[in-house]
Design an enzyme around this catalytic site. Structure first.
Site, PDB file in Angstrom:
ATOM      1  N   ILE A 164       0.836  -1.202   0.000  1.00  0.00           N
ATOM      2  CA  ILE A 164       0.000   0.000   0.000  1.00  0.00           C
ATOM      3  C   ILE A 164       0.868   1.248   0.000  1.00  0.00           C
ATOM      4  CG2 ILE A 164      -1.757   1.301   1.264  1.00  0.00           C
ATOM      5  CD1 ILE A 164      -2.780  -1.398   2.330  1.00  0.00           C
ATOM      6  N   ARG A 243      -4.636   1.401  10.678  1.00  0.00           N
ATOM      7  CA  ARG A 243      -5.306   0.921  11.888  1.00  0.00           C
ATOM      8  C   ARG A 243      -5.470   2.092  12.850  1.00  0.00           C
ATOM      9  NH1 ARG A 243      -6.909  -2.603   9.361  1.00  0.00           N
ATOM     10  NH2 ARG A 243      -6.699  -4.878   9.614  1.00  0.00           N
ATOM     11  N   GLU A 272     -13.303   1.868  16.837  1.00  0.00           N
ATOM     12  CA  GLU A 272     -14.276   1.764  15.749  1.00  0.00           C
ATOM     13  C   GLU A 272     -15.181   0.544  15.839  1.00  0.00           C
ATOM     14  OE1 GLU A 272     -12.518  -0.346  11.908  1.00  0.00           O
ATOM     15  OE2 GLU A 272     -11.378   1.442  12.382  1.00  0.00           O
ATOM     16  N   HIS A 304     -13.990   3.201   7.634  1.00  0.00           N
ATOM     17  CA  HIS A 304     -13.262   2.011   7.169  1.00  0.00           C
ATOM     18  C   HIS A 304     -13.679   1.665   5.740  1.00  0.00           C
ATOM     19  CE1 HIS A 304     -10.643  -1.147   9.177  1.00  0.00           C
ATOM     20  NE2 HIS A 304     -10.637  -1.465   7.911  1.00  0.00           N
ATOM     21  N   ALA A 306     -11.713   2.465   2.893  1.00  0.00           N
ATOM     22  CA  ALA A 306     -10.612   2.450   1.928  1.00  0.00           C
ATOM     23  C   ALA A 306     -10.573   1.164   1.099  1.00  0.00           C
ATOM     24  CB  ALA A 306      -9.281   2.647   2.645  1.00  0.00           C
TER      25      ALA A 306
END
Length: 341
Positions: A164, A243, A272, A304, A306
């Site tokens: 990533i 995270r 979350e 969340h 992505a």
């Protein structure tokens, strides 16, 4: 190796199910001859009882798979824990080994999805397109309050240069930015393309934008805390699509209040699991920190999201089911990074 389970009778308890999970997993399940029991609840020490005659559990990022839960899974005769995500900080791998439960994950799925979302957060925070959209819909065509800055020539710090981080660096390079990077392993190919590997302190002190792309572990928990924030440039932009616990929430709130942090874009949040992937529009949210974060005009929170592309979800489904099939029919799986225990 003798198969762990009769593959013709394989049932999977699929926790934290969302509607899109069913769409993508149902599309490919028949090719693998699995029977999936979709369960909306998160896996924890109470919801283990929802497992009936399944021998495999499939879990996501906010499911609780600690030592207590794993002991209960062992009592339920579970043989495989299949994570449909890359991160595994929510799984007690030692406990799984002790109970002879295999654990696998999806080590890489469309890194471009995460990298592109990180850039979307940067561009939105900078050019305030979310505010402009709402303003114009109300027939307010004023530009006051929408001032941004050129990304070209800015210094961007990338913490974590796995798949990533590499994908994000390619995007950033296209904007003409200077790129500083930190990872435990220096990537020589990235260096050849102009990425400068350095230490964390240098990134904190020099970068105008810092994007987090590292895993969560004991070394990285609260990587962004009061001490790290004190080194950063005033008005720094911080982006986190990795995270939530990489950032100390109370410290970042204080840094937003005193103006040290000028922009914050987060797709993940430390607490979350009590919020994300749910519709809480009619509820009173009891989490004061997320409420405080969302009150800042220079903070952008996505839930969340992505990973949420067609390509990523296809890879998640195929890799997860493929991992399970491999563990059922042979001792190992082709992708060594996918096998955790």
């Amino acid at each position: 190796m003798e198969a762990l389970i009769d593959i013709q009778k394989t049932r999977i308890a699929f926790f934290s199910t969302q509607p899109y999970d069913k769409v993508f997993f149902d599309k490919y399940t028949t090719d693998f001859n699995f029977d999936i029991n979709y369960i909306e609840s998160q896996l924890n020490n109470k919801t283990v009882e929802l497992i009936q005659d399944e021998t495999i559990v499939c879990v996501f990022v906010n499911d609780v798979v600690d030592a207590e839960v794993i002991e209960l899974l062992a009592q339920k005769k579970i043989k495989i824990i299949a994570l449909r995500c890359a991160g595994f900080n929510n799984v007690d791998l030692e406990a799984a080994k002790n109970h002879d439960i295999r654990v696998c994950r999806v080590p890489s799925y469309s890194p471009e999805a995460f990298a592109e979302h990180a850039m979307a957060l940067i561009l939105t925070l900078n050019r305030k397109t979310h505010k402009a959209y709402n303003r114009v819909r109300e027939q307010n065509f004023s530009l006051n309050g929408l001032l941004g800055f050129d990304l070209h020539g800015k210094t961007i710090g990338i913490i974590g240069t796995g798949n990533i981080g590499k994908a994000f660096a390619k995007i950033v390079k296209g904007f003409g930015c200077k790129i500083l990077a930190f990872d435990v392993v220096v990537d020589s190919e990235m260096e050849k393309k102009g990425v400068i590997f350095t230490d964390l302190e240098s990134i904190f002190k020099q970068a105008e934008i810092i994007s987090l792309h590292c895993p969560l572990n004991e070394q990285t928990k609260h990587l962004i805390d009061e001490e790290a924030l004190s080194m950063m440039k005033k008005n720094v932009m911080i982006i986190n699509t990795s995270r939530g616990a990489l950032i100390n929430t109370s410290d970042i709130i204080q840094a937003l209040k005193n103006g040290k942090v000028g922009y914050l874009g987060i797709d993940v949040y430390e607490q979350e699991e009590k919020l994300f992937f749910r519709d809480l529009s009619d509820d009173i949210i009891q989490d004061d920190e997320i409420q405080r974060l969302m009150s800042f005009p220079n903070v952008l929170v996505t839930a969340h999201q992505a990973f949420f592309t067609n390509e990523a979800l296809t890879q998640i489904a195929l890799t997860t089911l493929g991992n399970i099939e491999s563990l059922l029919t042979k001792e190992d799986i082709d992708n060594k990074l996918a096998l955790l225990a």
